[in-house]
Each structure stands twice: as structure tokens, then as C-alpha cells.
Design a protein around this motif. Structure first.
Motif, PDB file in Angstrom:
ATOM      1  N   SER A   1      -3.365   9.274  -1.597  1.00 43.67           N
ATOM      2  CA  SER A   1      -3.264   9.043  -0.161  1.00 43.67           C
ATOM      3  C   SER A   1      -3.507   7.569   0.116  1.00 43.67           C
ATOM      4  CB  SER A   1      -4.300   9.879   0.593  1.00 43.67           C
ATOM      5  OG  SER A   1      -5.608   9.414   0.321  1.00 43.67           O
ATOM      6  N   ARG A   2      -2.970   7.090   1.198  1.00 38.30           N
ATOM      7  CA  ARG A   2      -3.148   5.680   1.515  1.00 38.30           C
ATOM      8  C   ARG A   2      -4.621   5.373   1.807  1.00 38.30           C
ATOM      9  NH1 ARG A   2       1.710   3.694   5.430  1.00 38.30           N
ATOM     10  NH2 ARG A   2       0.663   1.701   5.008  1.00 38.30           N
TER      11      ARG A   2
ATOM     12  N   ARG B   1      -6.856   2.687  -0.144  1.00 38.82           N
ATOM     13  CA  ARG B   1      -7.486   1.608   0.624  1.00 38.82           C
ATOM     14  C   ARG B   1      -8.974   1.491   0.277  1.00 38.82           C
ATOM     15  NH1 ARG B   1      -6.248   3.490   5.518  1.00 38.82           N
ATOM     16  NH2 ARG B   1      -4.087   2.842   5.176  1.00 38.82           N
TER      17      ARG B   1
ATOM     18  N   GLU C   1       0.809  -1.226   0.000  1.00 36.95           N
ATOM     19  CA  GLU C   1       0.000   0.000   0.000  1.00 36.95           C
ATOM     20  C   GLU C   1       0.839   1.272   0.000  1.00 36.95           C
ATOM     21  OE1 GLU C   1      -2.354   1.742   3.558  1.00 36.95           O
ATOM     22  OE2 GLU C   1      -3.723   0.339   2.562  1.00 36.95           O
ATOM     23  N   LYS C   2       1.861   1.325   0.825  1.00 31.95           N
ATOM     24  CA  LYS C   2       2.666   2.539   0.943  1.00 31.95           C
ATOM     25  C   LYS C   2       3.353   2.870  -0.377  1.00 31.95           C
ATOM     26  CE  LYS C   2       6.328   4.640   3.775  1.00 31.95           C
ATOM     27  NZ  LYS C   2       7.180   5.051   2.664  1.00 31.95           N
TER      28      LYS C   2
ATOM     29  N   SER D   1       0.694   3.762  -3.238  1.00 32.49           N
ATOM     30  CA  SER D   1       0.073   5.079  -3.058  1.00 32.49           C
ATOM     31  C   SER D   1       1.032   6.199  -3.426  1.00 32.49           C
ATOM     32  CB  SER D   1      -0.427   5.247  -1.619  1.00 32.49           C
ATOM     33  OG  SER D   1       0.649   5.188  -0.697  1.00 32.49           O
ATOM     34  N   GLU D   2       2.306   6.038  -3.075  1.00 30.74           N
ATOM     35  CA  GLU D   2       3.299   7.057  -3.414  1.00 30.74           C
ATOM     36  C   GLU D   2       3.521   7.124  -4.916  1.00 30.74           C
ATOM     37  OE1 GLU D   2       6.728   5.995  -1.149  1.00 30.74           O
ATOM     38  OE2 GLU D   2       5.950   6.853   0.732  1.00 30.74           O
TER      39      GLU D   2
END
Length: 223
Positions: A39-40, A44, A29-30, A33-34
Motif C-alpha cells: 500500500s502507498r 510511505r 511512490e505509486k 508500491s504497485e
């Protein structure tokens, strides 16, 4: 555009472009998203939405994967929506079937393999005028499903399947209340199968249209 919608579109673009293929695992996820500039939390929520419609498979403790993306899987959501509708909406479902099923039979007349025709024969031989209504309805569902399979178009077959469950009660109702519904159904199925065996796609189309329209007209009068 809502940030969650944007996240959904970006993941969709990755799948459409081939960057993500069926069975692929998404980045953590991190990192994802980057890379996507999201945004995470929005990522999500997008993953949750795509999981609901069976595009993504979230495996707890393992990661998030793209599903097989098979039509039967993706169209499950449509089946769920159809089942939520009222009895009156079954008329609209039959109207859709009246458009799609004749075309399906025409394709089946062109594409059916000998084993497809043998399967349809076996289904037809499994019922007669003494069959109870539940057996007739099960036969009817299987017969139309067999034609859709013989057509060779998975999306079309899945689309028709997604509409089938909501018409079961209408089929039972007709079988109980309409005189000679069993004999008529068996005869019409036999005629359609004969057209498929002759590879006469126009005849198969016309017979199927008459078959579906007959049920639809009865239902309009009954409601």
C-alpha cells in the motif's frame, strides 16, 4: 509481520541485491508500491523510517534517493542512541572499547602509512603535562580517532566514533580528579605510537588494552 516492516525489508532487499545503488533515485511512490505489492501508506512509512537511519534521503519536490550508505552516515543513529543513555552506561561503552580498540591498534600497526604516523606524532607533540584538561581530552579523542583511521577499516572507525561523545565527560572527570592523569595519558599514547611505528601489532594491542582498561578501572571505582 507489520506491513511497514515488510515494506522496509523489500526496499532493503532492493539495495542488497544491487537493484538500488548509492545515489539512485527510487521510483515514484505509486509505481513502486504497485510493483512491490504494498500500500502507498506502508511504503510511505517505510521511507520515513529509512530516512531516519540515513538509508534514504527524501528531497522535497525532487524525489527519494538512496544515500551514500557510508559507514559514518549509517552509524549516526548509534551515536544518537548512545547519547541518550545514563552515566552508568558509560561503563558498558568502555567495556566495548576495551574489546575493539586493542584490535584497532593491532590493525593500525599493520596498515598505518607514514602520513598516519606523522599525524599521530603531531598530535602527541601538541600536548604536554602543562596542557589543560580540555586540551588533553581533545587530544585523546583525536589520537584514538587517528589510530582508527590508520587501521584502514571504515566501519570499525565509525563504530568507535559513535561511542566517543558519551565518554567525554568521563575523560574530563578523570583528568580533574586523578593525579597525573595528563602525564599518564601522554606516556601511554607515546608507547602505543612507538609500537605502531615498529609495526608490532601484538605490542600495540597489549598497550592499548592496558590504556583503555586503566580508564575503565578508574571509572568503576569512581562510580
Amino acid at each position: 509481520m507489520a506491513v511497514t516492516d515488510e515494506a522496509i525489508l523489500k526496499i532493503k532487499a532492493m539495495i542488497v541485491s544491487g537493484e538500488l545503488r548509492p545515489g539512485d533515485r527510487l521510483e515514484p511512490e505509486k509505481e513502486l508500491s504497485e510493483r512491490l505489492g504494498l500500500s502507498r501508506s506502508s511504503l510511505r512509512e517505510a521511507v520515513k523510517a529509512l530516512e531516519v537511519i540515513r538509508v534514504l534521503d527524501v528531497r522535497r519536490g525532487d524525489g527519494t534517493y538512496v544515500t551514500s550508505l557510508e559507514p559514518t552516515l549509517l552509524l549516526e543513529a548509534m551515536s544518537f542512541v548512545v547519547d541518550l543513555h545514563s552515566d552508568q552506561s558509560v561503563l558498558e561503552i568502555f567495556s566495548v572499547r576495551r574489546i575493539l580498540e586493542p584490535a584497532t591498534s593491532a590493525l593500525a600497526a599493520q596498515n598505518a602509512e607514514p602520513e598516519d604516523l606523522a599525524h599521530l606524532h603531531a598530535l602527541l607533540e601538541g600536548v604536554d603535562v602543562s596542557s589543560d584538561i580540555e586540551s588533553l581530552v581533545a587530544h585523546d579523542l583525536d589520537f584514538h580517532r587517528g589510530i582508527a583511521a590508520a587501521a584502514g577499516n571504515t566501519y570499525l572507525a565509525s563504530l568507535l566514533e559513535s561511542m566517543s561523545s558519551h565518554t567525554v565527560r568521563a575523560r574530563i572527570w578523570r583528568g580533574i580528579t586523578q593525579e597525573d592523569a595528563t602525564g599518564r595519558t601522554i606516556a601511554e599514547h607515546g608507547a602505543i605510537l612507538a609500537a605502531l611505528e615498529q609495526h608490532d601489532h601484538e605490542l600495540a594491542r597489549a598497550l592499548t588494552l592496558t590504556h583503555i582498561a586503566g580508564v575503565e578501572n578508574w571509572l568503576r571505582a569512581a562510580l
